[in-house]
Design an enzyme around this catalytic site. Structure first.
Site, PDB file in Angstrom:
ATOM      1  N   LYS A  86      -9.077  -0.928  10.101  1.00 31.48           N
ATOM      2  CA  LYS A  86      -8.867  -1.414   8.730  1.00 31.48           C
ATOM      3  C   LYS A  86      -8.380  -2.863   8.751  1.00 31.48           C
ATOM      4  O   LYS A  86      -7.450  -3.204   9.476  1.00 31.48           O
ATOM      5  CB  LYS A  86      -7.829  -0.544   8.016  1.00 31.48           C
ATOM      6  CG  LYS A  86      -8.217   0.934   7.956  1.00 31.48           C
ATOM      7  CD  LYS A  86      -7.178   1.760   7.235  1.00 31.48           C
ATOM      8  CE  LYS A  86      -5.872   1.814   7.993  1.00 31.48           C
ATOM      9  NZ  LYS A  86      -4.917   2.789   7.414  1.00 31.48           N
ATOM     10  N   THR A 108      -0.646  -2.630  -3.117  1.00 33.19           N
ATOM     11  CA  THR A 108      -1.296  -2.118  -1.907  1.00 33.19           C
ATOM     12  C   THR A 108      -0.453  -1.033  -1.235  1.00 33.19           C
ATOM     13  O   THR A 108      -0.801  -0.569  -0.153  1.00 33.19           O
ATOM     14  CB  THR A 108      -1.521  -3.267  -0.896  1.00 33.19           C
ATOM     15  OG1 THR A 108      -0.268  -3.942  -0.696  1.00 33.19           O
ATOM     16  CG2 THR A 108      -2.564  -4.246  -1.396  1.00 33.19           C
ATOM     17  N   GLY A 117       0.537   2.326  -0.161  1.00 34.94           N
ATOM     18  CA  GLY A 117      -0.153   3.622  -0.086  1.00 34.94           C
ATOM     19  C   GLY A 117      -1.653   3.550   0.072  1.00 34.94           C
ATOM     20  O   GLY A 117      -2.328   4.587   0.009  1.00 34.94           O
ATOM     21  N   THR A 118      -2.215   2.357   0.315  1.00 32.90           N
ATOM     22  CA  THR A 118      -3.683   2.258   0.465  1.00 32.90           C
ATOM     23  C   THR A 118      -4.158   3.057   1.674  1.00 32.90           C
ATOM     24  O   THR A 118      -5.167   3.757   1.615  1.00 32.90           O
ATOM     25  CB  THR A 118      -4.153   0.792   0.607  1.00 32.90           C
ATOM     26  OG1 THR A 118      -3.309   0.140   1.561  1.00 32.90           O
ATOM     27  CG2 THR A 118      -4.100   0.051  -0.712  1.00 32.90           C
ATOM     28  N   GLY A 119      -3.421   2.939   2.788  1.00 35.89           N
ATOM     29  CA  GLY A 119      -3.832   3.639   4.008  1.00 35.89           C
ATOM     30  C   GLY A 119      -3.761   5.157   3.838  1.00 35.89           C
ATOM     31  O   GLY A 119      -4.677   5.881   4.244  1.00 35.89           O
ATOM     32  N   CYS A 120      -2.670   5.634   3.227  1.00 31.65           N
ATOM     33  CA  CYS A 120      -2.509   7.086   2.984  1.00 31.65           C
ATOM     34  C   CYS A 120      -3.661   7.586   2.116  1.00 31.65           C
ATOM     35  O   CYS A 120      -4.293   8.616   2.402  1.00 31.65           O
ATOM     36  CB  CYS A 120      -1.205   7.373   2.235  1.00 31.65           C
ATOM     37  SG  CYS A 120       0.253   6.694   3.023  1.00 31.65           S
TER      38      CYS A 120
HETATM   39  N1  LIG Z   1      -5.886  -6.602  -0.993  1.00 35.13           N
HETATM   40  C1  LIG Z   1      -6.840  -5.747  -0.637  1.00 35.13           C
HETATM   41  N2  LIG Z   1      -8.074  -5.840  -1.168  1.00 35.13           N
HETATM   42  C2  LIG Z   1      -9.040  -4.987  -0.848  1.00 35.13           C
HETATM   43  N3  LIG Z   1      -8.888  -3.970   0.017  1.00 35.13           N
HETATM   44  C3  LIG Z   1      -7.673  -3.805   0.596  1.00 35.13           C
HETATM   45  C4  LIG Z   1      -6.595  -4.676   0.305  1.00 35.13           C
HETATM   46  N4  LIG Z   1      -5.510  -4.266   1.022  1.00 35.13           N
HETATM   47  C5  LIG Z   1      -5.913  -3.190   1.709  1.00 35.13           C
HETATM   48  N5  LIG Z   1      -7.205  -2.911   1.485  1.00 35.13           N
HETATM   49  C6  LIG Z   1      -7.982  -1.789   2.014  1.00 35.13           C
HETATM   50  O1  LIG Z   1      -7.129  -0.661   1.971  1.00 35.13           O
HETATM   51  C7  LIG Z   1      -7.306   0.161   3.116  1.00 35.13           C
HETATM   52  C8  LIG Z   1      -5.989   0.250   3.857  1.00 35.13           C
HETATM   53  O2  LIG Z   1      -5.862  -0.910   4.607  1.00 35.13           O
HETATM   54  P1  LIG Z   1      -4.640  -1.463   5.409  1.00 35.13           P
HETATM   55  O3  LIG Z   1      -3.747  -2.186   4.470  1.00 35.13           O
HETATM   56  O4  LIG Z   1      -5.213  -2.251   6.532  1.00 35.13           O
HETATM   57  O5  LIG Z   1      -3.944  -0.160   5.993  1.00 35.13           O
HETATM   58  P2  LIG Z   1      -2.493   0.456   5.785  1.00 35.13           P
HETATM   59  O6  LIG Z   1      -2.340   0.712   4.322  1.00 35.13           O
HETATM   60  O7  LIG Z   1      -2.544   1.671   6.599  1.00 35.13           O
HETATM   61  O8  LIG Z   1      -1.548  -0.586   6.282  1.00 35.13           O
HETATM   62  C9  LIG Z   1      -8.442  -0.509   3.886  1.00 35.13           C
HETATM   63  O9  LIG Z   1      -9.687   0.050   3.476  1.00 35.13           O
HETATM   64  C10 LIG Z   1      -8.354  -1.952   3.471  1.00 35.13           C
HETATM   65  O10 LIG Z   1      -9.575  -2.630   3.647  1.00 35.13           O
HETATM   66  C1  LIG Z   2       5.881   8.683   3.721  1.00 32.20           C
HETATM   67  C2  LIG Z   2       5.073   7.464   3.918  1.00 32.20           C
HETATM   68  N1  LIG Z   2       3.948   7.523   4.650  1.00 32.20           N
HETATM   69  C3  LIG Z   2       3.208   6.411   4.842  1.00 32.20           C
HETATM   70  C4  LIG Z   2       3.601   5.211   4.302  1.00 32.20           C
HETATM   71  C5  LIG Z   2       2.776   3.979   4.555  1.00 32.20           C
HETATM   72  O1  LIG Z   2       2.059   3.619   3.430  1.00 32.20           O
HETATM   73  P1  LIG Z   2       0.782   2.653   3.487  1.00 32.20           P
HETATM   74  O2  LIG Z   2      -0.395   3.519   3.091  1.00 32.20           O
HETATM   75  O3  LIG Z   2       1.074   1.613   2.457  1.00 32.20           O
HETATM   76  O4  LIG Z   2       0.632   2.118   4.851  1.00 32.20           O
HETATM   77  C6  LIG Z   2       4.787   5.176   3.543  1.00 32.20           C
HETATM   78  N2  LIG Z   2       5.236   4.040   2.996  1.00 32.20           N
HETATM   79  N3  LIG Z   2       5.506   6.322   3.381  1.00 32.20           N
END
Ligand SMILES: Nc1ncnc2c1ncn2[C@@H]1O[C@H](COP(=O)(O)OP(=O)(O)O)[C@@H](O)[C@H]1O
Ligand SMILES: Cc1ncc(COP(=O)(O)O)c(N)n1
Length: 501
Positions: free
Chosen positions: A175, A207, A209-212
């Protein structure tokens, strides 16, 4: 396709944007039934993590068993685990239950920078990975999994992801959310293949919780039968839309949440559709006044008690014949527009029935050839013009067609109670009280109310309007023979050409 039962094993976020709270929303938004086993209680909000409480792992094991002893699990999404002990407990459960689909989001550090996994648990996490089919690391997590420094470029991230895919023999979704610059790409790697999913970075603070949310969407969509590339494409499209609408939520002062249901709300709304049964009752009630006024008309009362003059009755029949000719054409149009073979057949049969039954009835009353010399009255013309206008959409057309079934069936049944062997209009009364006509009327009510229940609110309102207008035209039609004020015809534009028999 049944609704997949998707279990999230993750930590909590009381502010609702990440962790289990986000997972449940994401699973629902992507078409699954969400379940949740809590690994860690996290005191956090959009600004950061305050503290983490890990309940005893024996209790975690009890939660996991409580779900899997009862529910068949179609997919599992694993998020925050917290400690090596927690990971071991989840590994033991996975080895016992062996869920078909496992997506691992190797949560280690929150967006706020706070640690969500003990540093000494990283080795345990590597043991867990091989139990998943897909792992979804962000850039810092990818670095920990490869035991290398964080990638400085997307190309380097892809090389790291490939190494993880090869080492653990699984798919990796790398990602790019943490990249600098205008792009936020993701890539699916595994089995020597790389599939890139390019995306523009959305300028937003939302952003959290995007990964979750993404990993839960992936587990759900895979369980719905999509292959991994399609699941990624659809999940990312949904995620992008949900990130775009995050700011409108106005939740918290830090990194706000995404709006998991924004697209669904916009496309489907939040109104609960009424059932066909409720609509039946409601629509019948909506025309209660029209029905009462129709019952009170001199024509209807005299028809019932047999005191109606023959002249008025024949005038009515001639208008009815003109009406039914074109009503049959409107029924045929409904058949043409029908969305299912059953409905197509019903309207076609009704069109044939309207022509046949009416010709028989009228021929028994009216001297051959005379009825079609009659001009359509204003009430006949206006009713037909209304049906013609309704013909632009199937749902509105069938709603407009319904009163001719429903009101006639209702009036016919009641008038027939006053019928007797010497009643002058007995055969007319018996036609509309016929069980076959009652059955057809029931079918028409069923089709129209089911169509209205499935329609959106504005379409349903248009249908009700067309239904009410037709009921008013029915009332005018019954009023016309004794009033005869409207004997002069209006301009007709509908269902031409009409041929003489
Ligand atoms: N500002 C943004 N604009 C568009 N897509 C985003 C943005 N931030 C995150 N994403 C997307 O959200 C998902 C989670 O990405 P990321 O932030 O790398 O992971 P995590 O939330 O686990 O840290 C990925 O599909 C990423 O491309
Ligand atoms: C309980 C829990 N699990 C995961 C995340 C990470 O969140 P993110 O999707 O922004 O990386 C979080 N903040 N809290």
């Amino acid at each position: 396709m049944s609704i997949p039962r998707v279990l999230s094993i993750a930590g909590t976020d009381p502010s609702g944007g990440a962790g289990i709270q986000a997972d449940l929303k994401s699973i629902a938004a992507n078409g699954g039934y969400g379940m949740a086993v809590v690994t860690a209680l996290v005191a956090q909000n959009t600004k950061g993590v305050r503290s983490v409480h890990l309940p005893p792992v024996t209790f975690l094991a009890e939660q996991l068993a409580a779900v899997s002893d009862d529910v068949e699990i179609d997919a599992v999404k694993i998020g925050m685990l917290g400690s090596a002990q927690v990971i071991d407990t989840v590994i033991q459960w996975l080895d016992r239950v062996r869920p078909a689909i496992v997506v691992l989001d190797p949560v280690m550090v929150a967006t706020s920078g706070d640690r969500l996994l003990d540093p000494d648990a990283e080795q345990a996490l590597r043991d867990l990975i091989s139990r998943a089919q897909l792992v979804t690391p962000n850039l810092p997590e990818l670095a920990i999994l490869t035991e290398e420094p964080p990638a400085q470029s997307w190309a380097e991230a892809l090389r790291q992801a490939e190494r993880v895919a090869n080492r653990f023999s699984l798919l990796v979704l790398a990602k790019g959310g943490h990249l600098e610059g205008e792009l936020a790409p993701d890539a699916l790697l595994g089995g020597g293949r790389v599939l890139e999913f390019p995306a523009r970075r959305i300028i937003t603070n939302n952003t959290h919780g995007t990964g979750c949310s993404l990993s839960s969407a992936l587990a759900t969509r895979r369980a719905l039968g999509e292959d991994w590339p399609l699941a990624v494409e659809h999940s990312k499209r949904w995620l992008t839309e949900s990130i775009q609408h995050g700011a409108a939520l106005d939740v918290g002062q830090g990194h706000g949440p995404i709006s998991h249901f924004a697209g669904l709300w916009a496309r489907g709304g939040t109104e609960t559709s009424p059932s066909p049964e409720q609509l039946r009752e409601d629509w019948w009630q909506q025309i209660a006044g029209i029905r009462a006024e129709t019952d009170a008309l001199a024509f209807v009362r005299q028809l019932g008690d047999g005191s109606l003059s023959r002249e008025d009755f024949l005038w009515y029949l001639a208008q009815d014949a003109l009406y039914l000719r074109d009503y049959a054409r409107a029924l045929a149009l409904a058949s043409q527009l029908a969305p299912s073979p059953e409905e197509q057949a019903f309207w076609a049969a009704s069109a044939a029935g309207a022509i046949e039954a009416e010709l028989v009835l009228h021929q028994s009353w009216i001297p051959a050839g005379t009825m079609f010399q009659t001009e359509a009255s204003r009430s006949t013309t206006e009713y037909l013009n209304h049906l013609h206008a309704a013909g632009e959409s199937y749902s509105v057309l069938v709603a407009a067609l319904l009163p001719c079934f429903w009101l006639y069936q209702d009036i016919g049944t009641r008038l027939q109670q006053g019928s007797h062997p010497e009643h002058p209009y007995r055969s007319w009364l018996e036609t509309y009280a016929d069980p076959e006509f009652a059955e057809a009327s029931e079918q028409a009510i069923g089709i129209v109310t089911r169509t209205a229940a499935a329609a959106n609110a504005s379409e349903r309102l248009r249908m009700l309007g067309a239904f009410q207008r037709s009921a008013e035209h029915e009332r005018a039609f019954f009023a016309a023979p004794t009033l005869r004020k409207d004997a002069a015809g209006g301009k007709r534009f509908c269902f031409e050409p009409r041929q003489k028999l």
